[in-house]
Motif scaffolding. Structure first.
Motif, PDB file in Angstrom:
ATOM      1  N   PRO A  66       0.814  -1.218   0.000  1.00 21.06           N
ATOM      2  CA  PRO A  66       0.000   0.000   0.000  1.00 21.06           C
ATOM      3  C   PRO A  66       0.847   1.267   0.000  1.00 21.06           C
ATOM      4  O   PRO A  66       2.013   1.251   0.359  1.00 21.06           O
ATOM      5  CB  PRO A  66      -0.781  -0.127   1.310  1.00 21.06           C
ATOM      6  CG  PRO A  66       0.155  -0.883   2.214  1.00 21.06           C
ATOM      7  CD  PRO A  66       0.896  -1.847   1.322  1.00 21.06           C
ATOM      8  N   SER A  67       0.188   2.355  -0.423  1.00 19.70           N
ATOM      9  CA  SER A  67       0.758   3.687  -0.316  1.00 19.70           C
ATOM     10  C   SER A  67      -0.181   4.527   0.526  1.00 19.70           C
ATOM     11  O   SER A  67      -1.324   4.141   0.787  1.00 19.70           O
ATOM     12  CB  SER A  67       0.931   4.311  -1.704  1.00 19.70           C
ATOM     13  OG  SER A  67       1.775   3.520  -2.515  1.00 19.70           O
ATOM     14  N   PHE A  68       0.307   5.682   0.963  1.00 15.85           N
ATOM     15  CA  PHE A  68      -0.486   6.535   1.844  1.00 15.85           C
ATOM     16  C   PHE A  68      -0.405   7.977   1.355  1.00 15.85           C
ATOM     17  O   PHE A  68       0.657   8.441   0.922  1.00 15.85           O
ATOM     18  CB  PHE A  68       0.000   6.454   3.291  1.00 15.85           C
ATOM     19  CG  PHE A  68      -0.167   5.096   3.915  1.00 15.85           C
ATOM     20  CD1 PHE A  68      -1.322   4.775   4.600  1.00 15.85           C
ATOM     21  CD2 PHE A  68       0.824   4.139   3.793  1.00 15.85           C
ATOM     22  CE1 PHE A  68      -1.486   3.527   5.161  1.00 15.85           C
ATOM     23  CE2 PHE A  68       0.677   2.887   4.360  1.00 15.85           C
ATOM     24  CZ  PHE A  68      -0.483   2.570   5.051  1.00 15.85           C
ATOM     25  N   THR A  69      -1.536   8.669   1.419  1.00 17.64           N
ATOM     26  CA  THR A  69      -1.536  10.094   1.132  1.00 17.64           C
ATOM     27  C   THR A  69      -0.968  10.842   2.330  1.00 17.64           C
ATOM     28  O   THR A  69      -0.672  10.265   3.379  1.00 17.64           O
ATOM     29  CB  THR A  69      -2.952  10.586   0.843  1.00 17.64           C
ATOM     30  OG1 THR A  69      -3.749  10.441   2.030  1.00 17.64           O
ATOM     31  CG2 THR A  69      -3.589   9.775  -0.279  1.00 17.64           C
ATOM     32  N   SER A  70      -0.812  12.147   2.169  1.00 10.74           N
ATOM     33  CA  SER A  70      -0.229  12.941   3.251  1.00 10.74           C
ATOM     34  C   SER A  70      -1.088  12.939   4.494  1.00 10.74           C
ATOM     35  O   SER A  70      -0.585  13.164   5.604  1.00 10.74           O
ATOM     36  CB  SER A  70      -0.013  14.388   2.780  1.00 10.74           C
ATOM     37  OG  SER A  70      -1.257  14.967   2.407  1.00 10.74           O
ATOM     38  N   LYS A  71      -2.398  12.649   4.346  1.00 14.72           N
ATOM     39  CA  LYS A  71      -3.292  12.613   5.497  1.00 14.72           C
ATOM     40  C   LYS A  71      -3.583  11.192   5.965  1.00 14.72           C
ATOM     41  O   LYS A  71      -4.468  10.976   6.764  1.00 14.72           O
ATOM     42  CB  LYS A  71      -4.598  13.336   5.157  1.00 14.72           C
ATOM     43  CG  LYS A  71      -4.383  14.828   4.882  1.00 14.72           C
ATOM     44  CD  LYS A  71      -3.909  15.559   6.111  1.00 14.72           C
ATOM     45  CE  LYS A  71      -3.523  16.997   5.872  1.00 14.72           C
ATOM     46  NZ  LYS A  71      -4.272  17.768   4.963  1.00 14.72           N
ATOM     47  N   HIS A 117      -2.579   0.615  -6.119  1.00 15.30           N
ATOM     48  CA  HIS A 117      -2.757   0.689  -7.563  1.00 15.30           C
ATOM     49  C   HIS A 117      -3.026  -0.720  -8.069  1.00 15.30           C
ATOM     50  O   HIS A 117      -2.234  -1.625  -7.834  1.00 15.30           O
ATOM     51  CB  HIS A 117      -1.522   1.262  -8.246  1.00 15.30           C
ATOM     52  CG  HIS A 117      -1.448   2.745  -8.204  1.00 15.30           C
ATOM     53  ND1 HIS A 117      -0.264   3.437  -8.089  1.00 15.30           N
ATOM     54  CD2 HIS A 117      -2.417   3.675  -8.251  1.00 15.30           C
ATOM     55  CE1 HIS A 117      -0.519   4.732  -8.070  1.00 15.30           C
ATOM     56  NE2 HIS A 117      -1.810   4.901  -8.167  1.00 15.30           N
ATOM     57  N   GLN A 118      -4.138  -0.904  -8.735  1.00 12.48           N
ATOM     58  CA  GLN A 118      -4.470  -2.201  -9.313  1.00 12.48           C
ATOM     59  C   GLN A 118      -4.388  -2.108 -10.833  1.00 12.48           C
ATOM     60  O   GLN A 118      -4.910  -1.182 -11.448  1.00 12.48           O
ATOM     61  CB  GLN A 118      -5.866  -2.654  -8.907  1.00 12.48           C
ATOM     62  CG  GLN A 118      -6.261  -3.982  -9.570  1.00 12.48           C
ATOM     63  CD  GLN A 118      -7.505  -4.579  -8.982  1.00 12.48           C
ATOM     64  OE1 GLN A 118      -7.776  -4.425  -7.806  1.00 12.48           O
ATOM     65  NE2 GLN A 118      -8.280  -5.275  -9.800  1.00 12.48           N
ATOM     66  N   SER A 155      -6.412   1.240 -11.877  1.00 13.09           N
ATOM     67  CA  SER A 155      -7.358   1.866 -10.969  1.00 13.09           C
ATOM     68  C   SER A 155      -6.677   2.124  -9.634  1.00 13.09           C
ATOM     69  O   SER A 155      -5.764   1.398  -9.243  1.00 13.09           O
ATOM     70  CB  SER A 155      -8.594   0.986 -10.742  1.00 13.09           C
ATOM     71  OG  SER A 155      -9.356   0.851 -11.915  1.00 13.09           O
ATOM     72  N   THR A 156      -7.132   3.157  -8.960  1.00 11.94           N
ATOM     73  CA  THR A 156      -6.677   3.434  -7.601  1.00 11.94           C
ATOM     74  C   THR A 156      -7.722   2.870  -6.640  1.00 11.94           C
ATOM     75  O   THR A 156      -8.897   3.234  -6.714  1.00 11.94           O
ATOM     76  CB  THR A 156      -6.503   4.940  -7.375  1.00 11.94           C
ATOM     77  OG1 THR A 156      -5.533   5.434  -8.297  1.00 11.94           O
ATOM     78  CG2 THR A 156      -6.026   5.209  -5.959  1.00 11.94           C
ATOM     79  N   ILE A 157      -7.290   1.981  -5.762  1.00  9.70           N
ATOM     80  CA  ILE A 157      -8.201   1.267  -4.864  1.00  9.70           C
ATOM     81  C   ILE A 157      -7.988   1.755  -3.425  1.00  9.70           C
ATOM     82  O   ILE A 157      -6.852   1.771  -2.937  1.00  9.70           O
ATOM     83  CB  ILE A 157      -7.982  -0.253  -4.925  1.00  9.70           C
ATOM     84  CG1 ILE A 157      -8.065  -0.750  -6.377  1.00  9.70           C
ATOM     85  CG2 ILE A 157      -8.990  -0.976  -4.038  1.00  9.70           C
ATOM     86  CD1 ILE A 157      -9.415  -0.578  -7.004  1.00  9.70           C
ATOM     87  N   ILE A 158      -9.074   2.160  -2.781  1.00 11.45           N
ATOM     88  CA  ILE A 158      -9.049   2.450  -1.347  1.00 11.45           C
ATOM     89  C   ILE A 158      -9.724   1.279  -0.646  1.00 11.45           C
ATOM     90  O   ILE A 158     -10.905   1.018  -0.869  1.00 11.45           O
ATOM     91  CB  ILE A 158      -9.770   3.758  -1.018  1.00 11.45           C
ATOM     92  CG1 ILE A 158      -9.087   4.925  -1.717  1.00 11.45           C
ATOM     93  CG2 ILE A 158      -9.786   3.995   0.484  1.00 11.45           C
ATOM     94  CD1 ILE A 158      -9.715   6.257  -1.421  1.00 11.45           C
TER      95      ILE A 158
END
Length: 977
Positions: free
Chosen positions: A652-657, A663-664, A710-713
């Motif tokens: 996984p990656s994380f945003t600044s918040k 990424h799939q 796609s970007t998956i949350i």
């Protein structure tokens, strides 16, 4: 809302000392009206409780329940009521009952506010409510208790797919109510348009959630969601009317809503009429106060080109921005510049002709014109090339319209968003710097040339426009598409100043489409104009194959025969028009027809390496096979196990918040007759493929291609109840070929060299659609690597140097390790082992060469058996050779023994003769007596070169004589042995 009443009879209480309320409803659905004092103290002197109205009782719109009489009463002028509902349309502050809750990751006590969401919330903007602009998750919450079934509706603007916007409902046990996907997930809206969302509510407690989550993956701020006019029905009754908010009024009693004050008027709260502004002041529609008129400046006027007059002349004029709020006759004010000189009108656009020296009309069907000449009929063997080609802008074309819109006001509603300017069309001034200036082009559908087969076409039309922007602030130009009037999607956008450039978009299906350009100078609202000189220009717009278009030229078509007057006929799929005969001819093997023309053999483009054409010659594809010559050996591959869609999710990656995301990538490698079967969706990911193609297709944006991202949350990323998908893009919609080498397409290898001594196979794809960051489109390489330790489906990975699959955002790399990527086994991949001969039978086993680098192909032969002899031929030969050597040695031994005996005998005779005569013979007569040697004459050999037998005899003689010399002493010096 409770209402207060006075009671002065016998209680000693003053007026407005108490108010009425209803008790909770009992199991029978009844309740009581009771009086409650405003201040704590004695309850004496209060009116007795009386039975109240039925729990489901409600008044009509424009009425309220007067509690003292328990009768419905009309609202007074200056107020309104929904009867059984409540409306929130004033957002100077967040109304009572609403709360804004932010979700964020624990900052670990660092105290860095920028890493948390403490400052993220829904923000009131007067006429509407605005969501947060960062990547925090913020919920707007409101709890309401309904006495009967009702509903909630609200108006919204949702423009940015990088924001997840959901609306859901919970009961008083914090359990989510059942909702369909269309009720939970909100549709995107077009720039400048408000959507309305309505959901039914059950009786009892309903907790309403409006939740947004931004995704700042590219560093670009998200566009906030806007809310207004939240209305809830089913609250059973309201005990008072709501006053009209400032800037609105209701002039008649019993109103269910309030109207906006017109321009140059204002009103306060609860007004029944609007007050005019003074002559030195002005106001816009719905203002609560008037402002002083400023002196006129260059920002208060704009230029236009007049339509062509009867003499074919046009003129540049200057006009004040309407409505004019500035004052001309004060110190420091400017006046309108004088009108320009009359000039010749620009020519008509291609496909049009000049009528009466002032009007351009489209050419009749079957004719064409370049815009400067009269319309002419196409010559034989050709037909008109229908479409739009707008490059002269004297008037706005009939199928285009322009408008202006602002989410916070209506200042520019009557203005033109774009103005024609001769050789280009440019944005107008608008009413505010944050207006959306909109230009729209409607295409009812596409019509392919007669000779092109509709069923196999991969391109139905394309739009190309040339534009530039010149900005001093954060302006943005959007290009959007609405297909079949379903939803408008942003295809591309450009921020800031951009030099003159062209952009092309291809339509891959036949449908009615609306193309929209929207320009916004800044997204920050302000009453002061600062960026009025920031502009966007469009020089030309060209649309091919437009159904109702006109023709600027002609193109060749296939003819039924070469006779004059023969009509155009459609060509079968996969056929081109022969230039010599103007008749249809099938494309050669391993070629495909380019999408926008079929004239000449050059229209049949060669397929890339390792690919072949489908039956219709519409696309080239790989049928999951491959052959390669390696060191004089042909390697053949069967990749059918990799034909279904493969997926990889990195992160996984994380945003600044702190929002976790992945990424799939979905990859459709080969097979399927060239169809694109990799699907990526937006917003909702827990729907089946069947729902995706049918019911839910209107709710989601999805793309079909060869490789997509796609970007998956995940569900735990922000407390969502399901995984969310967004930012779906196509990385590969064209298959280029299949090769061993990467250098052909100028691609650098990002993966370490394989430890298995089998060459990798590289699949090359491309998405030619340019983007703001990838001007030449995107490219993708999928490398297949033989790994016998992997399964048939294998495993997908991305480069360690580029964990997102790309290092520059435009070139993507994937490694697919699989046993299916190994070549097919052949007879050279195994060897035989022969066993011992046992009982006259010998077994032969076959085993694979180690290490084994092949799969499938030929099978390993079964064990074979053959008859054999116990003593083999070579053993017999060995025994025979050994026996011969033994006989030879025995014979030589006997011969030498006999020879030695004879020499001993002769020598003894010689010695005995010497002893008898007491002297030895003379040296020159040292020979045997006559007759002694006759028996040995055969032993005398005259030869200059000693033979092998002679050498052996000499050695034996020397040994014997030397032995005799030790025991015989000869006095005569002539005989010394």
């Amino acid at each position: 809302v409770p209402e207060s009443f006075g009671n002065s009879k016998g209680s000693g209480r003053g007026e407005w000392d108490y108010y009425f309320e209803y008790t909770e409803c009992d199991s029978t659905g009844s309740r009581w009206r009771v009086a409650i004092p405003h201040s704590q103290g004695s309850c004496s002197g209060l009116p007795e409780p009386v039975r109240g109205t039925d729990c489901t009782f409600s008044c009509e719109a424009g009425e309220f329940l007067e509690m003292s009489s328990q009768q419905c009463t009309s609202c007074a002028a200056g107020s309104y009521s929904l009867g059984s509902g409540v409306r929130f349309d004033q957002w100077d502050s967040i109304p009572a009952g609403f709360s804004s809750l932010a979700t964020y990751m624990d900052s670990g006590g660092s105290g860095d506010e920028s890493m948390t969401c403490n400052n993220s919330s829904w923000t009131p903007q007067g006429t509407h409510l605005e969501s947060n602009r960062d990547d925090c998750t913020v919920s707007l919450v409101y709890a309401v208790h309904l006495m009967k079934q009702g509903s909630v509706s609200f108006d919204y603007q949702y423009l940015d797919s990088n924001v997840f916007f959901e609306f859901f409902i919970q009961n008083d046990q914090c359990q989510e109510m059942d909702q369909t996907g269309s009720e939970k997930w909100i549709k995107l809206t077009s720039n400048g348009e408000w959507g309305t969302h309505t959901v039914n509510l059950k009786s009892g407690t309903n907790i309403l959630y409006w939740r947004t989550t931004g995704m700042l993956l590219g560093g670009k701020p998200v566009k906030p969601v806007l809310l207004k006019n939240i209305q809830i029905e089913g609250v059973a009754y309201t005990s008072e009317c709501f006053p009209c908010r400032p800037g609105t009024f209701s002039k008649t009693p019993g109103s269910s809503s309030c109207d906006l004050c017109p321009r140059n008027t204002y009103s306060g709260k609860g007004a029944s009429s609007c007050t005019p502004c003074s002559k030195t002041q002005y106001s816009q529609e719905g203002w609560s106060e008037c402002k002083e008129r400023p002196p006129c400046s260059e920002k208060d006027y704009f230029q236009i080109h007049t339509a062509c007059d009867s003499d074919g002349k046009t003129q540049m004029l200057y006009r004040w921005v309407e409505p004019q709020v500035c004052v001309e006759n004060v110190t420091g004010a400017v006046t309108l510049p004088p009108s320009g000189e009359k000039e010749d009108c620009p020519p008509c656009n291609p496909g049009f002709y000049m009528h009466n020296s002032s009007t351009c009309l489209p050419c009749p069907q079957g004719t064409y014109s370049d815009g400067t000449t009269e319309c002419q009929r196409c010559p034989g063997g050709t037909e008109p090339s229908l479409g739009y080609e707008y490059k002269w802008w004297n008037i706005l074309p009939r199928n285009m319209k322009t408008s202006c819109f602002n989410v916070g006001n209506s200042k520019c509603d009557e203005m033109n968003g774009w103005e024609v300017a001769g050789d280009h069309i440019r944005v107008g001034v608008g009413g505010s710097d944050n207006d959306y200036l909109i230009l729209n082009l409607r295409v009812p559908g596409f019509k392919l040339p007669t000779s092109v087969d509709d069923a196999s076409a991969t391109e139905f039309g394309r739009i190309t426009f040339i534009f530039e922007t010149d900005c001093s602030a954060d302006c943005e130009l959007y290009f959007m598409i609405d297909v079949n009037r379903k939803s408008t999607n942003v295809v591309e956008s450009w921020v800031g100043s951009k030099p003159r450039q062209a952009y092309t978009h291809t339509m891959t299906k036949n449908a009615s489409v609306s193309y929209t350009w929207a320009f916004q100078r800044t997204n920050k609202a302000s009453d002061v104009r600062q960026y009025v000189n920031d502009i966007a220009k469009i020089y030309s717009i060209t649309v091919t194959n437009a159904m109702d278009g006109s023709a600027s030229g002609c193109h060749a078509c296939a003819m039924m025969s070469q006779q004059d007057g023969s009509s155009c006929v459609p060509c079968p799929a996969g056929h081109f028009i022969n230039k010599d005969t103007n008749q249809c001819q099938e494309c050669p093997p391993n070629t495909f027809l380019s999408g926008h023309h079929i004239y000449g053999k050059e229209a049949c483009q060669p397929c890339g390496p390792g690919s072949k054409n489908n039956k219709e010659h519409s696309v080239c594809f790989n049928d999951c096979t491959f052959s390669h010559l390696d060191q004089n050996r042909t390697l053949t591959y069967d990749l059918s196990a990799l034909s279904s869609v493969g997926s990889i999710m990195n992160g996984p990656s994380f945003t600044s918040k702190g929002t976790k995301y992945y990424h799939q990538f979905n990859i459709s490698l080969c097979g399927a007759e060239g169809r694109k079967v990799a699907v990526c969706t937006d917003n909702v990911t827990d729907l089946s493929s069947k729902d995706l193609q049918n019911e839910s297709a209107d709710l989601n944006n999805f793309i079909k291609t060869f490789v997509c991202q796609s970007t998956i949350i995940p569900a735990d990323g922000r407390g969502f109840r399901t995984s969310l998908s967004s930012q779906s893009i196509s990385l590969a919609d064209t298959f280029l070929g299949e090769l061993i080498s990467l250098t052909v397409f100028n691609i650098h290898d990002l993966f370490p060299e394989s430890s298995w001594k089998v060459p990798d196979i590289n699949f090359f794809f491309r998405s030619p659609q340019p983007t703001a960051s990838c001007l030449n489109g995107r490219s993708t390489v999928v490398t297949l690597r033989c790994n016998p330790e992997k399964s048939a489906r294998g495993e997908l990975t991305v480069p360690s140097k580029c964990p997102a699959g790309t290092c520059n955002g435009c070139e993507f790399h994937f490694l697919w390790e699989s046993s299916s990527a190994c070549p097919l086994c052949t007879e050279t991949d195994y060897h035989s082992i022969e066993g011992a001969c046992k009982g006259g039978v010998q077994d032969t086993l076959y085993v694979w060469n180690e290490p084994k680098f092949c799969t499938k192909g030929v099978l390993l032969p079964n064990k074979t058996s053959a008859q054999c002899e116990v003593v083999s031929l070579w053993v017999k030969a060995g025994i025979g050779g050994g026996a011969f050597m033994a006989v030879l040695l025995v014979s030589l031994t006997c011969y030498f023994w006999k020879k030695n005996k004879r020499l001993e005998y002769k020598y003894s005779r010689l010695v005995m003769s010497a002893n008898k005569d007491c002297e030895l013979p003379a040296a020159d007569s040292c020979a045997l007596a006559e007759g002694e040697g006759e028996e040995n004459e055969d032993d005398v050999v005259y030869s200059n070169t000693a033979s092998l037998l002679g050498k052996l005899k000499a050695i034996a003689s020397k040994v014997t004589l030397h032995h005799r010399n030790k025991y015989i002493q000869i006095e005569n010096s002539y005989f010394k042995l």
